[in-house]
Design a protein around this motif. Structure first.
Motif, PDB file in Angstrom:
ATOM      1  N   SER A 133       0.736  -1.302   0.010  1.00  0.00           N
ATOM      2  CA  SER A 133       0.101  -0.061   0.063  1.00  0.00           C
ATOM      3  C   SER A 133       0.731   1.122   0.024  1.00  0.00           C
ATOM      4  CB  SER A 133      -0.916   0.064   1.241  1.00  0.00           C
ATOM      5  OG  SER A 133      -1.768  -0.797   0.925  1.00  0.00           O
ATOM      6  N   THR A 134       1.832   1.212   0.794  1.00  0.00           N
ATOM      7  CA  THR A 134       2.784   2.342   0.650  1.00  0.00           C
ATOM      8  C   THR A 134       3.485   2.486  -0.669  1.00  0.00           C
ATOM      9  OG1 THR A 134       3.390   1.891   3.136  1.00  0.00           O
ATOM     10  CG2 THR A 134       4.817   3.319   1.655  1.00  0.00           C
ATOM     11  N   LYS A 135       3.909   1.582  -1.318  1.00  0.00           N
ATOM     12  CA  LYS A 135       4.538   1.678  -2.773  1.00  0.00           C
ATOM     13  C   LYS A 135       3.420   2.010  -3.703  1.00  0.00           C
ATOM     14  CE  LYS A 135       7.844  -2.146  -1.741  1.00  0.00           C
ATOM     15  NZ  LYS A 135       8.092  -3.453  -1.862  1.00  0.00           N
ATOM     16  N   LYS A 136       1.973   1.663  -3.587  1.00  0.00           N
ATOM     17  CA  LYS A 136       0.915   2.145  -4.440  1.00  0.00           C
ATOM     18  C   LYS A 136       0.987   3.519  -4.096  1.00  0.00           C
ATOM     19  CE  LYS A 136      -2.198  -1.540  -5.338  1.00  0.00           C
ATOM     20  NZ  LYS A 136      -3.685  -1.992  -4.812  1.00  0.00           N
ATOM     21  N   THR A 137       0.741   4.037  -3.034  1.00  0.00           N
ATOM     22  CA  THR A 137       0.939   5.519  -2.600  1.00  0.00           C
ATOM     23  C   THR A 137       1.857   6.195  -3.357  1.00  0.00           C
ATOM     24  OG1 THR A 137      -0.299   4.983  -0.610  1.00  0.00           O
ATOM     25  CG2 THR A 137       0.620   7.322  -0.880  1.00  0.00           C
ATOM     26  N   ARG A 138       3.059   6.055  -3.089  1.00  0.00           N
ATOM     27  CA  ARG A 138       4.338   6.501  -3.556  1.00  0.00           C
ATOM     28  C   ARG A 138       4.097   6.530  -5.304  1.00  0.00           C
ATOM     29  NH1 ARG A 138       8.270   2.782  -3.618  1.00  0.00           N
ATOM     30  NH2 ARG A 138       8.490   2.939  -1.594  1.00  0.00           N
ATOM     31  N   GLN A 139       3.666   5.426  -5.807  1.00  0.00           N
ATOM     32  CA  GLN A 139       3.671   5.488  -7.349  1.00  0.00           C
ATOM     33  C   GLN A 139       2.593   6.399  -7.741  1.00  0.00           C
ATOM     34  OE1 GLN A 139       2.862   1.427  -7.802  1.00  0.00           O
ATOM     35  NE2 GLN A 139       4.930   0.809  -7.904  1.00  0.00           N
ATOM     36  N   TRP A 140       1.244   6.374  -6.949  1.00  0.00           N
ATOM     37  CA  TRP A 140       0.224   7.516  -7.506  1.00  0.00           C
ATOM     38  C   TRP A 140       0.650   9.015  -7.157  1.00  0.00           C
ATOM     39  CZ3 TRP A 140      -2.455  11.444  -5.349  1.00  0.00           C
ATOM     40  CH2 TRP A 140      -3.665  11.685  -5.854  1.00  0.00           C
ATOM     41  N   MET A 141       1.475   9.230  -6.063  1.00  0.00           N
ATOM     42  CA  MET A 141       1.954  10.508  -6.005  1.00  0.00           C
ATOM     43  C   MET A 141       2.955  10.839  -7.186  1.00  0.00           C
ATOM     44  SD  MET A 141       0.684  12.211  -3.127  1.00  0.00           S
ATOM     45  CE  MET A 141      -0.273  11.387  -1.796  1.00  0.00           C
ATOM     46  N   TYR A 195      -4.108   2.768   1.587  1.00  0.00           N
ATOM     47  CA  TYR A 195      -4.268   3.370   0.343  1.00  0.00           C
ATOM     48  C   TYR A 195      -5.644   3.261  -0.170  1.00  0.00           C
ATOM     49  CZ  TYR A 195      -3.639   3.895  -4.677  1.00  0.00           C
ATOM     50  OH  TYR A 195      -4.052   4.255  -6.240  1.00  0.00           O
ATOM     51  N   ASN A 196      -6.179   4.213  -0.689  1.00  0.00           N
ATOM     52  CA  ASN A 196      -7.602   4.119  -1.055  1.00  0.00           C
ATOM     53  C   ASN A 196      -7.725   4.873  -2.587  1.00  0.00           C
ATOM     54  OD1 ASN A 196     -10.439   5.065  -1.739  1.00  0.00           O
ATOM     55  ND2 ASN A 196     -10.791   3.504  -0.177  1.00  0.00           N
ATOM     56  N   GLU A 197      -7.865   4.265  -3.787  1.00  0.00           N
ATOM     57  CA  GLU A 197      -7.811   4.989  -4.939  1.00  0.00           C
ATOM     58  C   GLU A 197      -8.899   6.197  -5.002  1.00  0.00           C
ATOM     59  OE1 GLU A 197      -6.704   4.220  -9.491  1.00  0.00           O
ATOM     60  OE2 GLU A 197      -6.554   2.528  -7.410  1.00  0.00           O
ATOM     61  N   GLU A 198      -9.894   6.276  -4.480  1.00  0.00           N
ATOM     62  CA  GLU A 198     -10.855   7.315  -4.659  1.00  0.00           C
ATOM     63  C   GLU A 198     -10.512   8.355  -3.469  1.00  0.00           C
ATOM     64  OE1 GLU A 198     -13.366   7.838  -6.504  1.00  0.00           O
ATOM     65  OE2 GLU A 198     -12.523   5.986  -7.552  1.00  0.00           O
ATOM     66  N   GLU A 199     -10.295   8.082  -2.223  1.00  0.00           N
ATOM     67  CA  GLU A 199      -9.849   9.017  -0.984  1.00  0.00           C
ATOM     68  C   GLU A 199      -8.774   9.643  -1.440  1.00  0.00           C
ATOM     69  OE1 GLU A 199     -10.161   7.029   2.666  1.00  0.00           O
ATOM     70  OE2 GLU A 199     -12.179   6.430   2.272  1.00  0.00           O
ATOM     71  N   ILE A 200      -7.646   8.807  -2.210  1.00  0.00           N
ATOM     72  CA  ILE A 200      -6.456   9.718  -2.235  1.00  0.00           C
ATOM     73  C   ILE A 200      -6.421  11.097  -3.171  1.00  0.00           C
ATOM     74  CG2 ILE A 200      -5.407   8.594  -4.202  1.00  0.00           C
ATOM     75  CD1 ILE A 200      -2.878   8.175  -2.532  1.00  0.00           C
TER      76      ILE A 200
END
Length: 134
Positions: free
Chosen positions: A12-20, A105-110
């Motif tokens: 989830s941390t990695k997904k967050t980093r990639q999204w940012m 990590y939540n795709e909508e909330e982020i």
């Protein structure tokens, strides 16, 4: 303002980093296993929660289960000291910007971390695409 991602290096941390990165959002990342949150930092995060420690504690985690503690019987300061010593007790990631907090990590909330103009632009694009499909 810069977003801070507090995580343990999980998926989830990695997904967050990639999204940012994908959305060009400035951020700093802190591995809380290597540099645990201080009691003061934990208190600041708790001020942003709706349900207090229930929002940020990883109650299904192995450390939580293995401690055999009645966390409800601890004072807040005792609990925060334990979390400081055992950062895996926290859900990951904790995403913070100013007074905004997202747990996990939540795709909508982020999307709350996108600048308002960008959110509006994306919403207009979505509306435009939807009207073309009709």
């Amino acid at each position: 303002m810069t977003v801070t991602i507090y995580g343990i290096g999980c998926k989830s941390t990695k997904k967050t980093r990639q999204w940012m990165i994908k959305n060009k959002i400035p951020f700093v990342e802190r591995n809380i296993k290597e540099e645990p949150l201080t009691v003061l930092e934990l208190q600041d995060i708790l001020r942003m929660t709706l349900e207090g420690t229930d929002d940020i504690m990883a109650k299904k985690s192995a450390p939580y289960k293995s401690m055999n503690l009645d966390f409800d019987e601890l004072s807040l300061l005792e609990l925060l000291e334990i979390v400081h010593q055992h950062p895996r007790l926290l859900k990951s990631p904790l995403i913070v910007e100013g007074k905004k907090l997202q747990v996990g990590y939540n795709e909508e909330e982020i999307r709350q971390f996108l600048p308002r103009k960008m959110r509006k632009f994306q919403w207009l694009q979505l509306q435009w695409r939807t009207s073309d499909e009709m």
